[in-house]
Motif scaffolding. Sequence first.
Motif, short mmCIF file in Angstrom:
data_model
loop_
_atom_site.label_atom_id
_atom_site.label_comp_id
_atom_site.label_asym_id
_atom_site.label_seq_id
_atom_site.Cartn_x
_atom_site.Cartn_y
_atom_site.Cartn_z
N ARG A 266 0.83 -1.20 0.00
CA ARG A 266 0.00 0.00 0.00
C ARG A 266 0.87 1.25 0.00
O ARG A 266 0.63 2.21 -0.75
N ALA A 267 1.88 1.27 0.86
CA ALA A 267 2.78 2.43 0.93
C ALA A 267 3.49 2.63 -0.42
O ALA A 267 3.66 3.77 -0.87
N ALA A 268 3.89 1.52 -1.05
CA ALA A 268 4.58 1.62 -2.33
C ALA A 268 3.67 2.15 -3.43
O ALA A 268 4.11 2.88 -4.33
N LEU A 269 2.39 1.80 -3.37
CA LEU A 269 1.44 2.34 -4.34
C LEU A 269 1.23 3.83 -4.10
O LEU A 269 1.21 4.63 -5.04
N LEU A 270 1.10 4.20 -2.85
CA LEU A 270 0.85 5.61 -2.52
C LEU A 270 2.03 6.49 -2.89
O LEU A 270 1.84 7.65 -3.31
N ASP A 271 3.27 5.98 -2.76
CA ASP A 271 4.42 6.84 -3.06
C ASP A 271 4.94 6.68 -4.49
O ASP A 271 5.93 7.31 -4.87
N GLY A 272 4.28 5.84 -5.29
CA GLY A 272 4.64 5.71 -6.70
C GLY A 272 5.68 4.65 -7.00
O GLY A 272 6.04 4.45 -8.16
N THR A 273 6.17 3.94 -5.98
CA THR A 273 7.12 2.85 -6.24
C THR A 273 6.45 1.76 -7.05
O THR A 273 7.03 1.21 -8.00
N ILE A 274 5.22 1.39 -6.68
CA ILE A 274 4.39 0.52 -7.52
C ILE A 274 3.57 1.43 -8.40
O ILE A 274 2.90 2.36 -7.94
N ASP A 275 3.62 1.19 -9.71
CA ASP A 275 3.05 2.11 -10.70
C ASP A 275 1.56 1.91 -10.93
O ASP A 275 0.85 2.88 -11.21
N VAL A 276 1.10 0.66 -10.85
CA VAL A 276 -0.18 0.28 -11.45
C VAL A 276 -0.98 -0.61 -10.50
O VAL A 276 -0.40 -1.44 -9.79
N VAL A 277 -2.30 -0.43 -10.50
CA VAL A 277 -3.19 -1.45 -9.95
C VAL A 277 -3.74 -2.24 -11.13
O VAL A 277 -4.30 -1.67 -12.07
N ALA A 278 -3.53 -3.54 -11.12
CA ALA A 278 -4.03 -4.43 -12.17
C ALA A 278 -4.86 -5.52 -11.51
O ALA A 278 -4.53 -6.00 -10.42
N THR A 279 -5.94 -5.94 -12.14
CA THR A 279 -6.90 -6.79 -11.44
C THR A 279 -6.45 -8.24 -11.28
O THR A 279 -6.82 -8.89 -10.31
N ASP A 280 -5.68 -8.76 -12.23
CA ASP A 280 -5.44 -10.21 -12.30
C ASP A 280 -6.76 -10.96 -12.20
O ASP A 280 -6.88 -11.98 -11.51
N HIS A 281 -7.77 -10.44 -12.89
CA HIS A 281 -9.11 -11.06 -12.94
C HIS A 281 -8.95 -12.50 -13.43
O HIS A 281 -8.54 -12.74 -14.57
N ALA A 282 -9.25 -13.47 -12.56
CA ALA A 282 -9.02 -14.88 -12.86
C ALA A 282 -10.28 -15.68 -12.55
O ALA A 282 -10.40 -16.29 -11.48
N PRO A 283 -11.24 -15.68 -13.47
CA PRO A 283 -12.52 -16.36 -13.20
C PRO A 283 -12.40 -17.88 -13.23
O PRO A 283 -11.64 -18.44 -14.02
N HIS A 284 -13.18 -18.52 -12.35
CA HIS A 284 -13.29 -19.98 -12.31
C HIS A 284 -14.73 -20.36 -12.02
O HIS A 284 -15.42 -19.66 -11.26
N PRO A 285 -15.21 -21.48 -12.58
CA PRO A 285 -16.53 -21.96 -12.18
C PRO A 285 -16.51 -22.37 -10.71
O PRO A 285 -15.46 -22.70 -10.15
N ALA A 286 -17.68 -22.37 -10.08
CA ALA A 286 -17.78 -22.62 -8.64
C ALA A 286 -17.13 -23.94 -8.23
O ALA A 286 -16.46 -24.02 -7.20
N ARG A 287 -17.31 -24.97 -9.05
CA ARG A 287 -16.77 -26.28 -8.68
C ARG A 287 -15.24 -26.27 -8.57
O ARG A 287 -14.65 -27.02 -7.79
N ALA A 288 -14.58 -25.39 -9.34
CA ALA A 288 -13.12 -25.34 -9.31
C ALA A 288 -12.58 -24.68 -8.05
O ALA A 288 -11.43 -24.89 -7.68
N LYS A 289 -13.42 -23.90 -7.37
CA LYS A 289 -12.99 -23.21 -6.16
C LYS A 289 -13.52 -23.88 -4.89
O LYS A 289 -13.25 -23.39 -3.79
N SER A 290 -14.25 -24.96 -5.03
CA SER A 290 -14.93 -25.54 -3.88
C SER A 290 -14.18 -26.72 -3.25
O SER A 290 -14.68 -27.36 -2.35
N GLY A 291 -12.98 -27.00 -3.72
CA GLY A 291 -12.23 -28.13 -3.18
C GLY A 291 -11.43 -27.76 -1.95
O GLY A 291 -11.69 -26.77 -1.26
N SER A 292 -10.42 -28.57 -1.66
CA SER A 292 -9.53 -28.34 -0.51
C SER A 292 -8.47 -27.32 -0.88
O SER A 292 -8.36 -26.89 -2.03
N TRP A 293 -7.65 -26.95 0.11
CA TRP A 293 -6.55 -26.04 -0.18
C TRP A 293 -5.64 -26.61 -1.27
O TRP A 293 -5.14 -25.87 -2.11
#
Length: 415
Positions: A266-293
């Motif tokens: 957060r500090a790096a984003l606020l001071d410009g060290t990190i340039d960009v917020v990017a979503t890494d939008h990674a969709p999965h169907p529900a069954r793919a996220k419902s398993g174990s770790w």
Amino acid sequence: MWDLEVAGGLIGSLRPSDVPPGRDAHAVVLPGLVDLHTHLREPGGEEAETLASGARAAAAGGFTDVFAMANTSPVTDTAERVRALRARADGLPVRVHPVGAATTGLAGTALVDVPALAAAGVTVFSDDGRCVDDAGLVRDLLTAMARHGTVFAQHAQSASIVRDGVVNDAVAGRLGVPGWPAAGEEAVIGRDLALAAATGGRLHLCHVSTAGAVALLRSAKRDGLPVTAEVTPHHLVLTDGHAAAEGPALKVNPPLRTARDVAAVRAALLDGTIDVVATDHAPHPARAKSGSWRSAAFGLTSLETALPVVAEVFTDPGTGAVDWSAVSRVTSFAPAAAGGIAATAGRPVTAGGPATFCVVQPLPWRAAPAAWHSRSANSPFHGRRFAHRVTATVLAGHPTHLLPTPGAVRPEPVR
């Protein structure tokens, strides 16, 4: 307050309004948002997302431009596949910019034909989802980036260090699963920064997540190295404590980190060290996220909630005021520049300029899967209450998203 008129795809006029200030005065117009890191899944993963559904989700989030990662089936690793993806995306409510794979088939053994893909319009190369772990290949790749004026976006994850880790080291023991050390990210970043210095090739660091990575990046920027970096919305506000409490629904690559790491990014984003917020939008169907770790898929969706998360980060805790200029910098101007599309995207909201923007209002709302435009509901923000919402998105003068709201909207432009 200002009145904004659109004509012929351009902002025809931008002038002070004669309407007395009121609730709508707190609405703002931002340049169209640019996402450097989106997984649209098509072709091959249409159960999770299609180009059309991902584009609708992006428009609802205020995005006008998205970079589509190459880990589809087939992989976007040839000029022909780049052209095919562009043809599929024609007419969608966002402009889709194909990211070219860095290595053939994402296998990490042979470079793609960089000159051919660059000639086809690719500006960003990445094997995201996998690290290019071979130092010699990265050196060759960065040399090619320098030659063609393109950028390599690295998913920093040393396989020999991370191994079969699924969650941050700090909480892995009590969950009884393999841990994911911060060193797995930091070792690759340190190596690749040295290679960027040696070659002059532009390096972009995907989803930075650790305090150590921030320290390396800050030092590299002081030295003037050709490097940019991004952070995701979830790494800005969620910790490994949330992951431990909520389970594999919050399994993501890289994993959610400690509160100290979150404070550092957060500090790096606020001071410009990190340039960009990017979503890494990674969709999965529900069954793919419902398993174990161990068995659940890595990945979270973020297109429709990114803007309010960023606004939250840039809100002054004392006054409650949002630094909208900084929000525009990290969600529009900087990603357009890093992705090599600043000539057509990430443009200021000015009279005579392109009518490509989004409207944001102070509308409290609670994130809920029933409202998603995405095909997948694996958001880390279910039930989270936000203070701001995108109410309209316009691309080249054409509305791509409209959220009905009471009263007329006379927003304040952010330049």
